[in-house]
Design a protein around this motif. Structure first.
Motif, mmCIF file in Angstrom:
data_model
loop_
_atom_site.group_PDB
_atom_site.id
_atom_site.type_symbol
_atom_site.label_atom_id
_atom_site.label_comp_id
_atom_site.label_asym_id
_atom_site.label_seq_id
_atom_site.Cartn_x
_atom_site.Cartn_y
_atom_site.Cartn_z
ATOM 1 N N SER A 190 6.626 -0.887 -9.584
ATOM 2 C CA SER A 190 8.101 -0.936 -8.695
ATOM 3 C C SER A 190 9.033 -1.092 -9.788
ATOM 4 O O SER A 190 10.193 -0.563 -9.687
ATOM 5 C CB SER A 190 7.968 -2.073 -7.895
ATOM 6 N N SER A 225 0.777 -1.768 -9.003
ATOM 7 C CA SER A 225 1.868 -2.633 -7.880
ATOM 8 C C SER A 225 1.580 -4.022 -8.271
ATOM 9 O O SER A 225 0.558 -4.176 -8.820
ATOM 10 C CB SER A 225 1.347 -2.163 -6.562
ATOM 11 N N TYR A 230 0.953 1.079 0.370
ATOM 12 C CA TYR A 230 1.765 1.000 -0.575
ATOM 13 C C TYR A 230 3.068 1.609 -0.029
ATOM 14 O O TYR A 230 3.371 2.649 0.189
ATOM 15 C CB TYR A 230 1.478 1.645 -1.970
#
Length: 189
Positions: A60, A96, A125
């Motif tokens: 991210s 993640s 996700y």
């Protein structure tokens, strides 16, 4: 040879390369670390640690950095030679924050990037919107996948593909009992 140490060494090298590249791109654009942190919504301390090679960013955070700099995510990774081979489970892994979704950057070329992805069983996700003009092409290599884009759901089985504009939030879900293995091509226009 201790393969764990070897992999950690590679990961540390990649982390340092990400830091070097981030600093070069950021300073070339004349952006202070404070302004950049505010722009992309990542703490200044996190960016400092990344630039110093002391932290490997999550998937991210990598997307936020690349989108904030208007560059492909692979541009933050080390350069390529004339011939490159990336063997199974030997490449850099971007995860993640909860390890539900892992991608391995494979290759990049003029305007596209290739990734291998792994989505844990019975998990989802959600990816934030990428920069304008980004298109994703996803092929299910093993398992099954549901992709949600614009509140529409698309169910995919092994060897099926989807293409969508990724400049909006999108979610990958694996409702099966086995890992979903994916190949991604991401293009920038």
């Amino acid at each position: 040879m201790d393969t764990t140490t070897e992999f950690q060494g590679k990961e540390e090298e990649v982390g340092k390369q990400i830091g070097i590249n981030l600093r070069q791109f950021r300073t070339a654009k004349g952006i202070t670390i404070e302004a950049f942190a505010k722009q992309i919504g990542v703490s200044k301390l996190t960016l400092i640690k990344i630039e110093q090679g002391e932290a490997n960013p999550t998937l991210s955070v990598m997307w936020k950095i690349a989108d904030g700099l208007h560059i492909p995510i692979a541009a933050l990774l080390s350069g390529e030679s004339d011939v490159s081979i990336i063997r199974k489970q030997e490449g850099m892994q971007l995860k993640s924050s909860d390890d539900i979704f892992v991608v391995e950057p494979l290759f990049r070329s003029n305007g596209f990037e290739l990734y291998r992805g792994y989505l844990q069983p019975n998990r989802s996700y959600t990816s934030e919107a990428h920069q304008a003009g980004v298109t994703e092409f996803v092929t299910v290599m093993s398992g099954q996948l549901t992709v949600e884009v614009n509140q529409e759901r698309y169910d995919l089985m092994e060897e099926e593909c989807i293409r969508f504009k990724a400049d909006r939030q999108h979610t990958y879900s694996n409702s099966s009992e086995s890992m979903a293995i994916l190949h991604f091509v991401i293009t920038y226009h």
